[in-house]
Design a protein around this motif. Structure first.
Motif, PDB file in Angstrom:
ATOM      1  N   GLU A  69       0.757  -1.196   0.039  1.00  0.00           N
ATOM      2  CA  GLU A  69       0.191   0.044  -0.109  1.00  0.00           C
ATOM      3  C   GLU A  69       0.799   1.478   0.013  1.00  0.00           C
ATOM      4  OE1 GLU A  69      -2.160   1.119   3.457  1.00  0.00           O
ATOM      5  OE2 GLU A  69      -1.309  -0.348   4.741  1.00  0.00           O
ATOM      6  N   GLU A 101      -8.227  -1.859  -4.141  1.00  0.00           N
ATOM      7  CA  GLU A 101      -7.993  -0.320  -4.565  1.00  0.00           C
ATOM      8  C   GLU A 101      -7.238  -0.441  -6.000  1.00  0.00           C
ATOM      9  OE1 GLU A 101      -4.919   1.473  -2.030  1.00  0.00           O
ATOM     10  OE2 GLU A 101      -5.147   3.599  -3.077  1.00  0.00           O
ATOM     11  N   VAL A 356      -5.169   7.483   0.114  1.00  0.00           N
ATOM     12  CA  VAL A 356      -6.006   6.444  -0.395  1.00  0.00           C
ATOM     13  C   VAL A 356      -6.637   6.843  -1.787  1.00  0.00           C
ATOM     14  CG1 VAL A 356      -6.702   5.227   1.553  1.00  0.00           C
ATOM     15  CG2 VAL A 356      -7.967   7.306   0.930  1.00  0.00           C
TER      16      VAL A 356
END
Ligand SMILES: Nc1nc2c(ncn2[C@@H]2O[C@H](COP(=O)(O)OP(=O)(O)OP(=O)(O)O)[C@@H](O)[C@H]2O)c(=O)[nH]1
Ligand SMILES: [Mg+2]
Length: 638
Positions: A69, A101, A356
Motif C-alpha cells: 500500500e 484499490e 488512499v
C-alpha cells in the motif's frame, strides 16, 4: 505484429512477480532491495512474444507493479499505459485491500480488458478454490473483468500455480485471446512517451524508458520534454531490450537521448514532438468519486496522477459545491506543477491524508479559457465529454468566436494529427458551420456577426465623423475585437461584396468619400472665393458664413473640409486665410530679404497693408513656419 501492454495488479505478496516470471522467464524485480526483502517496490518490466490466434505475432510488454500500500504511487506510474490487466488474487488469501484499490484504479483508468488470475492454487484444495472463485465472481460482477461489453463472453478467471506451472497454458491461451481482441494503440497519431525511468548507460549517456502510449518514435527524431520544453534528439531506440529503428505505440520503449543530461529528466515527464504542445497548470475534467470515498468538497487538495506524472492539485467543482460518493461531475484541476496532458488522458486522484485512492476520471480540456461563462462552459464540456471528433472541433472553434482557432493550435489542443483536424474542418466548412481563412478556423456565425458589426462600426464612425474619410484599420479591429487574421479575411469579404471600401489604411462605406450636395458645393465656392479675393485683409469667418444659404452646421462642415484640404489655413482662433494669400506673403518676405534681412511690425504693416490686429498673428504664424525668427522687436527673415 501487434504490441500490447499487460499490467499486473493486486495485493502484496499475491504472486504477481512470480506469475510474470513463470510466463516470461524474466524477473521483473530488478532492485537489490526488492530481492532482499522479497517484495516489489517499483515497477518492473518483462516481455514475451506469443502467436496470435490468427497466426500473427503478439508482442507483449509486461509492467509488473508493487502491491504494497505504501507503493501505490509507483503502481500508478506503471498502470497508465496498459491495455490489459492481470488481476492477481492469491487463492489462499482472497480479496484484500489493494486488490480492491488496484481494481478501482483500473476501472477509473478505463482499462477495458483483463483476466483474473487466482494464484498459488497449489496452496489450497479444490473446495477452497471454488469458494474463492465464487467470492471473486461476486466482487467482479458488472465490471469489465466480468463482461467487457454486452456482446462479449465473460472474462476468464484462471487458477494457476507459479510453483507447479498448473494453469499457465490456460492463462497463456486467455492472454492470446484477450490481447488479440484489445484495440491496438494508435501508432499513426502524435507520439507521447511518459517517462518512467531515467538512467545513464556507460558509453551511451542518457537513457529513458516508458510505455509509448501513442504514435511512433524513430531514431534521429527530435522531441520536446515536458514540462520545461527541453529539446532532445533520439540517438537510439530499443524495444523490449532490442535495438530497433523505431518504437510504435504499445511498446515498452527505451530511448538513448542526445542533448540532455540525466539530471534534467525524471519520471513523470513526457516526451512529445517539438513545438506543438504546451504544459498546463489547469485542466478541465470529468471527475468520478469512488463509492467508498468521503464526500469531496470544492477546493479540496489531492494527489493527482496522470500517466507517470504526479503532483498536488486543487479541485474546483463546476457544479454543486460538494461531490457525493459514486457521483461524477465536471471540475477543474489546478496543478501545483505543470504537465503535458491532453483530452482523453485518464487520471487518478488520491486523498492527501490518509493517502488512499478516492477517484479519477478523464481530461476533457487542457487549454481552458480564463473566464468562461458558466452556461457556455457547461455546454462546451458536455460536447467534449460525449461528442464525436467533428462536434468537438466545432465546439473548440466556436468558443474562440471571432478570435478563431488555427489548425496548428487545434492540433495542440486536441492531440490529433494535422490531417485529422483538417479532415474534420473540411467537413465542417462544407456544412457551413465553419469558415477557413488560410490556417485559421472561424465559426460561420461569428463571421456573420463580425461582418455586420464591422459594417455597422464603419457606418457609426462615419456618421459621427462625417468629415473624416474613414476609420483606420487598426482602430476598427480593436473596436470589433477580432484576431488580425480573421479581421483581414472578413474585411476582404466585405470589400468583395461591396459593403465597404478600403483605401490605404482607411476603411469606409462605399461611395461615402465625403460627397457634398449642390448647395454645399456652391457654398464652398463662395467661401473659397471670399477668402481668395480678400488676400491678407480677410473677412471675419462668421460674416462669410452668415451670408450662405446653408445652415450653420453644414457651413461649419464645409469650413472643416476646406481646412482639412488646406485650401484655408487657420493661423489663430479668429483668423483664417486662403492658402494662396499666405503663399504670396512668403514670396514677398523672400523678396524683401534680398533688400534687408530684418523687418519690424511697422514695416510689416506697410509692406502688407494690414492692421496691427492682423500683423501680429501673421508674424507669429511666420515664426512658427520658420519663415522669420523673432529677435527683440525685430524679425530676422530666414
Ligand atoms: N506456493 C506458491 N507460492 C507462490 C506462488 N506464486 C508466488 N508465490 C510466492 O509468494 C511470495 C510472493 O510472491 P511475489 O510474486 O513476490 O508476490 P507479488 O505479488 O509480486 O508481491 P509484491 O510485488 O510485493 O506485491 C513469494 O515467496 C513467491 O515465491 C505460487 O503460485 N505458489
Ligand atoms: Mg512483485
Amino acid at each position: 505484429m501487434k504490441s500490447v501492454i499487460i499490467g499486473t495488479a493486486g495485493h502484496i505478496d499475491h504472486g504477481k512477480t512470480a506469475l510474470v516470471k513463470a510466463l516470461t522467464g524474466i524477473d521483473a524485480d530488478r532492485l537489490e532491495e526488492e530481492k532482499r526483502r522479497g517484495i516489489t517496490i517499483d515497477i518492473g518490466f518483462a516481455h514475451l512474444e506469443l502467436p496470435a490466434p490468427g497466426g500473427d505475432t503478439l508482442r507483449l510488454g509486461f509492467v509488473d507493479v508493487p502491491g504494497h500500500e505504501r507503493f501505490v504511487r509507483n503502481m500508478l506510474a506503471g498502470v497508465g499505459g496498459i491495455d490489459l490487466v492481470l488481476l492477481v488474487i492469491a487463492a489462499d488469501e482472497g480479496i484484500k485491500p489493494q486488490t480492491r484499490e488496484h481494481f478501482d484504479i483500473c476501472r477509473l483508468l478505463a482499462v477495458r480488458r483483463g483476466i483474473t488470475v487466482l494464484t498459488k492454487s497449489d496452496l489450497v484444495d479444490g473446495e477452497t478454490l471454488d469458494v474463492v472463485r465464487l467470492e471473486v465472481e461476486e466482487f467482479l460482477r458488472g465490471s469489465f473483468l466480468d463482461k467487457p461489453s454486452l456482446d462479449h463472453p465473460k472474462s476468464p478467471i484462471v487458477a494457476v500455480s507459479a510453483l507447479t506451472g498448473a494453469g499457465l497454458d490456460e492463462l497463456k491461451q486467455a492472454i492470446r485471446q484477450a490481447a488479440d481482441e484489445v484495440t491496438a494503440k494508435d501508432s499513426t497519431s502524435l507520439p507521447r512517451l511518459p517517462i518512467d525511468r531515467v538512467f545513464t548507460m556507460k558509453g551511451f549517456g542518457t537513457v529513458v524508458t516508458g510505455t509509448l502510449v501513442s504514435g511512433t518514435i524513430r531514431k534521429d527524431q527530435e522531441l520536446e520534454a515536458f514540462p520545461g520544453g527541453r529539446r532532445v534528439r533520439v540517438r537510439g531506440v530499443q524495444v523490449h531490450g532490442r535495438t530497433a529503428d523505431q518504437a510504435v505505440a504499445g511498446e515498452r520503449t527505451a530511448l538513448n537521448l542526445a542533448g540532455v543530461a540525466t539530471e534534467e529528466l525524471a519520471r513523470g515527464m513526457m516526451l512529445a514532438p517539438p513545438a506543438i504542445f504546451h504544459s498546463t497548470w489547469r485542466v478541465d475534467v470529468s471527475l468520478s468519486l469512488l463509492p467508498s470515498a468521503r464526500p469531496l468538497k470544492d477546493r479540496a487538495r489531492v494527489h493527482l496522477h496522470v500517466y507517470t506524472a504526479d503532483t498536488v492539485a486543487e479541485i474546483v467543482l463546476y457544479g454543486p459545491k460538494q461531490l457525493a460518493p459514486g457521483q461524477t461531475a465536471f471540475a477543474q484541476l489546478r496543478l501545483t506543477d505543470p504537465a503535458l496532458v491532453l483530452p482523453g488522458d485518464r487520471f487518478i486522484v488520491r486523498q492527501l491524508s490518509p493517502v488512499v485512492t478516492i477517484g479519477g476520471g478523464v481530461v476533457l480540456d487542457a487549454s481552458p479559457l480564463p473566464k468562461p461563462s458558466k452556461e457556455m462552459l457547461g455546454d462546451f464540456l458536455r460536447v467534449l465529454d460525449g461528442g464525436d471528433a467533428r462536434q468537438i472541433l466545432a465546439a473548440r472553434v466556436a468558443r474562440r468566436s471571432q478570435e478563431g482557432l488555427s489548425v496548428a493550435r487545434a492540433v495542440g489542443e486536441t492531440g490529433w494529427r494535422k490531417e485529422a483536424v483538417e479532415r474534420h474542418a473540411a467537413r465542417l466548412v462544407q456544412e457551413g458551420i465553419l469558415l477557413k481563412f488560410g490556417d485559421m478556423l472561424v465559426p460561420a456565425r461569428a463571421v456573420a456577426e463580425l461582418k455586420s458589426s464591422l459594417a455597422k462600426t464603419v457606418a457609426d464612425f462615419q456618421q459621427r465623423n462625417p468629415l473624416v474619410s474613414g476609420i483606420s484599420q487598426e482602430e476598427l479591429r480593436e473596436r470589433v475585437k477580432a484576431s488580425p487574421e480573421v479581421f483581414a479575411a472578413v474585411l476582404h469579404l466585405l470589400v468583395r461584396d461591396r459593403k465597404i471600401e478600403v483605401s490605404g489604411d482607411v476603411v469606409r462605406l462605399p461611395g461615402r468619400g465625403v460627397v457634398l450636395k449642390d448647395e454645399e458645393a456652391e457654398s464652398k465656392k463662395i467661401i473659397e472665393a471670399a477668402f481668395s479675393t480678400a488676400g491678407l485683409k480677410v473677412p471675419a469667418l462668421k460674416d462669410v458664413l452668415a451670408g450662405l444659404k446653408v445652415d450653420k452646421a453644414r457651413a461649419q462642415k464645409i469650413v472643416t473640409l476646406l481646412l482639412r484640404d488646406k485650401v484655408l489655413v487657420k493661423i489663430s482662433e479668429e483668423l483664417v486665410f486662403h492658402r494662396g494669400a499666405l503663399d504670396d506673403l512668403r514670396q514677398r518676405m523672400a523678396a524683401r530679404k534680398a533688400k534687408s534681412p530684418n523687418i519690424d511690425v511697422a514695416q510689416f504693416k506697410d509692406m502688407t497693408g494690414v492692421s496691427r490686429k492682423y500683423a501680429i498673428p501673421l508674424l507669429e504664424y511666420l515664426d512658427r513656419e520658420r519663415v522669420t525668427r523673432r529677435v527683440g522687436d525685430q524679425r530676422v527673415i530666414l
